[in-house]
Design a protein around this motif. Structure first.
Motif, short mmCIF file in Angstrom:
data_model
loop_
_atom_site.label_atom_id
_atom_site.label_comp_id
_atom_site.label_asym_id
_atom_site.label_seq_id
_atom_site.Cartn_x
_atom_site.Cartn_y
_atom_site.Cartn_z
N ASP A 281 -51.61 -32.73 -20.66
CA ASP A 281 -52.01 -34.00 -19.92
C ASP A 281 -52.18 -35.12 -20.80
O ASP A 281 -51.90 -36.20 -20.28
CB ASP A 281 -53.08 -33.60 -18.91
N LEU A 284 -48.99 -36.67 -22.08
CA LEU A 284 -48.31 -37.54 -20.84
C LEU A 284 -49.02 -38.50 -20.53
O LEU A 284 -48.08 -39.60 -20.08
CB LEU A 284 -48.11 -36.36 -19.55
N ARG A 285 -50.26 -38.85 -20.59
CA ARG A 285 -50.72 -40.13 -20.37
C ARG A 285 -50.77 -41.22 -21.61
O ARG A 285 -50.89 -42.29 -21.29
CB ARG A 285 -52.21 -39.97 -20.24
N LYS A 291 -43.47 -40.28 -21.87
CA LYS A 291 -41.94 -40.16 -21.28
C LYS A 291 -41.15 -39.27 -22.15
O LYS A 291 -40.60 -38.30 -21.64
CB LYS A 291 -41.37 -41.79 -21.35
N GLY A 294 -42.35 -35.53 -21.76
CA GLY A 294 -41.77 -35.25 -20.36
C GLY A 294 -40.57 -34.76 -20.42
O GLY A 294 -40.06 -33.57 -19.92
N ARG A 322 -46.86 -33.91 -8.25
CA ARG A 322 -47.29 -34.88 -8.99
C ARG A 322 -46.91 -34.53 -10.48
O ARG A 322 -46.57 -35.42 -11.45
CB ARG A 322 -48.86 -35.41 -8.81
N TRP A 323 -47.22 -33.33 -10.79
CA TRP A 323 -46.87 -32.87 -12.27
C TRP A 323 -45.52 -32.97 -12.63
O TRP A 323 -45.21 -33.52 -13.69
CB TRP A 323 -47.30 -31.38 -12.37
N GLN A 325 -43.44 -35.23 -11.52
CA GLN A 325 -43.18 -36.69 -11.40
C GLN A 325 -43.69 -37.35 -12.80
O GLN A 325 -43.07 -37.86 -13.35
CB GLN A 325 -43.97 -37.47 -10.41
N ARG A 326 -44.80 -36.74 -13.40
CA ARG A 326 -45.32 -37.17 -14.49
C ARG A 326 -44.09 -36.67 -15.92
O ARG A 326 -44.16 -37.37 -16.69
CB ARG A 326 -46.54 -36.65 -14.78
#
Length: 549
Positions: A281, A284-285, A291, A294, A322-323, A325-326
């Motif tokens: 997490d 990914l932020r 990107k 991911g 949502r996961w 999508q990230r």
């Protein structure tokens, strides 16, 4: 004006003639080796088998059973049955002998094609006396009346038979969530209507790749893999086993993939097994880096080439959507039933609204009746249930709408959201009605809750029975986490819906012990009968999380 569509065999013959050497089916044969079959190869083998079937001189439209896990010859056998003028009756490859006997007897099967299976000795006693068996390639060891080699010894038929749209193509038996399986009768016209319109939605074509791993006897895989590949010219790769699934996925690098929510959850848990959730997490932020991370995660799963990712058969937790999508992947929900060829609603790329399935597919009419039931009508609607006119009359309205049994609502744009199953709604001792499915979907967003069933008929408040996924967590710490999760879920529920407690059961819920259908849906009646005698005592306990020891 009726919607134009083409019929399955017509489309297949066109592809067979246009590019006979193009690879159609890629079948693992063990030791990492694969067999690639072209459109011409598939056509030749299906035509030889059709010749043999015609030579049996069975009455036109006889019912022929197909019992096999997914493999290239499942599709070839289905085509051969149709070319011979008969009706295919696919069975789940994990049925008990009693279930095999029920479907074959009820469907009046004249022959049974036996393919790739994990436990044929347990199923074989279910073959009724007098039903000849034919072994397909990759079949298990056993005594069969005929072999695929016998069928291939025939010369291929030279004609291109094209059954009329109104002719019966297949009888698809439901998985028996609420009782004995029902035989859904679908015509070539219904299959053609759904396949023609459905494949136009996503712009798939001859350069695309599919991985077939969900049961082909289920309407979703039948439409999204078998029929979709015929109509678009996609190449189909098959999964060999659970143990080789990731390697099969990486080999195929599918550009389109259909999965059930549990599959998408399994992918997520597999990622977390390699990289801790909090660390992923955090990565990914990060700008720019997130990107790339991911994409790397998707590549590790073999999903980096995906353009179309679909999920159906049950609602997907919003947190899971949502996961993905990230990670850079939109998983789109679809909705349909066996009785509608799986063709009803779909979430279109770029038009996703979390919590809502999407708009009606082209040619589908929708209405919500006064009870809140979703009813649909289209050219993909079934003829009815085989040998069950009473159940057919209960399911199809006089004006041709299919009663789905699902409660739902539509937004201003026509998107559909399901709010529960009419037959699953129960009443607590306080006289309040509760729809369990939406509560179960929220509870299932917890990473460790593998399966959950909310019950409460006659109880003061609902109780959640759950099976946890494997892990090394300390019971006390895990219990505290589940308590916090239940409190969080309950805050979003109406007071009468709030779950009194979670009971972690010690049993595994599987197809083999009768807790799940062959499509991995829970059998509520079995769960309620198993744990019913203990529910009242559990609900009177003070603990929020109970462990069945």
């Amino acid at each position: 004006m009726p919607v134009a569509f083409r019929l399955p065999l017509q489309v297949f013959f066109e592809r067979e003639a246009r590019h006979p050497r193009k690879v159609f089916l890629v079948q693992p044969v063990g030791n990492g080796e694969v067999q690639a079959l072209s459109w011409g190869d598939v056509g030749h083998q299906a035509r030889c088998a059709a010749h043999w079937l015609r030579a049996r001189e069975l009455p036109q439209g006889s019912h022929i059973a197909l019992i096999s896990k997914n493999c290239a010859h499942w599709i070839i056998a289905d085509l051969a049955i149709w070319m011979a003028g008969h009706v295919s009756v696919p069975l789940y490859p994990n049925l008990t002998a009693d279930s095999v006997a029920h479907v074959l007897t009820h469907s009046e099967a004249a022959l049974a094609l036996i393919g790739k299976l994990d436990d044929w000795p347990a199923m074989a006693p279910g073959i009724p006396a007098g039903v000849p068996t034919i072994s397909l390639p990759l079949c298990p060891e056993g005594a069969f009346d005929f072999s695929w080699a016998d069928l291939q010894a025939c010369s291929p038929i030279q004609d291109n038979p094209e059954p009329v749209a109104s002719a019966l193509a297949t009888i698809v038996y439901t998985s028996g969530t609420t009782g004995l399986p029902k035989g859904v009768m679908q015509t070539f016209g219904a299959l053609g209507f759904a396949a023609t319109r459905g494949t136009e939605l996503f712009g798939l074509g001859e350069g695309d790749r599919l991985l077939s791993y969900l049961p082909l006897c289920h309407v979703a895989e039948r439409m999204f893999v078998e029929l979709a590949s015929i109509y678009t010219g996609q190449t189909v790769f098959f999964a060999e086993s659970l143990e080789t699934f990731l390697a099969d996925l990486r080999r195929a690098r599918p550009t389109a993939l259909f999965g059930v929510p549990r599959i998408w959850t399994k992918f997520q848990l597999g990622v977390y097994a390699k990289i801790p959730e909090k660390r992923l997490d955090t990565l990914l932020r990060l700008p720019f880096i997130g990107k790339r991370v991911g994409h790397k995660v998707l590549a590790g799963l073999g999903l980096d080439a995906l353009r179309i990712a679909l999920s159906g058969a049950a609602p997907v937790p919003e947190a899971l959507l949502r996961w993905y999508q990230r990670l850079g992947l939109d998983v789109l929900e679809v909705y349909g039933m066996t009785e509608s060829c799986g063709y009803s609603h779909v979430c279109s790329p770029g038009a996703q609204k979390l919590g809502w399935i999407g708009l009606p597919c082209p040619g589908v009419e929708v209405r919500i009746d006064p009870s809140g039931e979703v009813q649909v009508r289209s050219g993909a609607t079934m003829l009815g249930y085989f040998k069950d006119p009473q159940k057919t009359a209960e399911t199809l309205t006089e004006d041709g709408y299919l009663r789905t049994g699902d409660k739902g609502e539509q937004d201003a744009d026509g998107r559909l959201r399901l709010t529960g199953r009419l037959k699953e709604i129960f009443k607590t001792s306080k006289g309040k009605y509760v729809a369990p499915a939406p509560i179960e979907n929220r509870l299932a967003e917890h990473a460790r809750i593998e399966q959950v069933c909310v019950v409460g008929e006659g109880l003061g408040a609902p109780v959640g029975l759950c099976v946890l996924s494997a892990g090394n967590d300390d019971r006390r710490a895990l219990g505290s986490g589940l308590e916090r999760w239940l409190e969080q879920v309950n805050t979003a529920l109406d007071k009468h819906e709030r779950v009194r407690q979670l009971v972690v059961v010690k049993d595994s819920w599987a197809v083999e012990n009768g807790f799940l259908t062959p499509t991995l849906k829970i059998k509520r009646s079995v769960i309620e009968a198993t744990y019913g005698p203990q529910l009242q005592a559990w609900s009177e306990r003070a603990e929020t999380v109970l462990w069945q020891d």
